[in-house]
Scaffold this active site. Structure first.
Site: not given
Length: 203
Positions: A19, A24, A79, A125
């Site tokens: 990631y 994000h 989240n 989130n």
């Protein structure tokens, strides 16, 4: 008990290497850059990566003086970001107004940043988790524009995609703008920093 720091700067992202270059994860990228700039020392605490530094140089103060800053990267996936942020803020007795969350923002164009005190989560989130864990929306935010996805893209897929090579120049410029904004927040306070850094002219 620990000394009370002036601020806690939280970068949001997802922890696994796959990631790392995602849209994000822009919050992680900015906080890493801030840590390098202020010479933060990193340790593993509060189920996260915690950086600490005294940033006298940023404020034009002699070495050994200045503002104490905590940096935090929650490794709990987006989240559950609040699971790391709330314990750190409570342990160090950081006031809500001195908790500043750095996060990606679909509603701002790539290259644009915005400082904000309080407000809603906009469906993010990470912000939703932090609000629930702190029991308040009254923390500061540095919103990092990533822009809206093309019509054929789902928003969830878009934020988990990497920036393109063509976008990297704009991303790096945005990181530098974010560092300038955070420096102003740390040294001059949120209100003055918002006046200075919430203006944007598209190049």
């Amino acid at each position: 008990m620990p000394d009370s720091p002036t601020c806690l700067v939280v970068g949001l992202g997802n922890p696994e290497p796959r990631y790392r270059r995602n849209r994000h994860n822009l919050g992680f990228r900015v906080v890493d850059a801030l840590g390098a700039k202020i010479g933060a020392e990193w340790t593993r605490k509060f189920d996260g990566e915690l950086g600490q530094a005294t940033v006298g140089a940023l404020a034009g103060k002699p070495a050994g003086g200045g503002t104490k800053v905590l940096l935090l990267k929650p490794p709990t996936f987006m989240n559950r970001s609040g699971d790391s942020v709330a314990p750190a803020a409570r342990f160090f007795k950081v006031e809500l107004a001195q908790v500043w969350v750095v996060h990606d923002e679909l509603d701002l164009e790539l290259g644009r940043i915005q400082l904000k005190q309080g407000g809603g989560n906009g469906g993010h989130n990470g912000l939703r988790s932090i609000e629930a864990a702190l029991g308040s929306k009254d923390f500061g935010r540095l919103r990092l524009g990533i822009g809206r996805p093309p019509a054929e893209w789902d928003a969830a897929d878009y934020v988990l995609s990497d920036f393109t090579k063509e976008e990297e120049g704009a991303v790096e410029a945005e990181v530098q703008a974010a560092l300038a904004a955070l420096t102003a927040v740390i040294t001059e306070g949120m209100q003055k920093a918002m006046t200075q850094h919430n203006r944007w002219e598209k190049s």
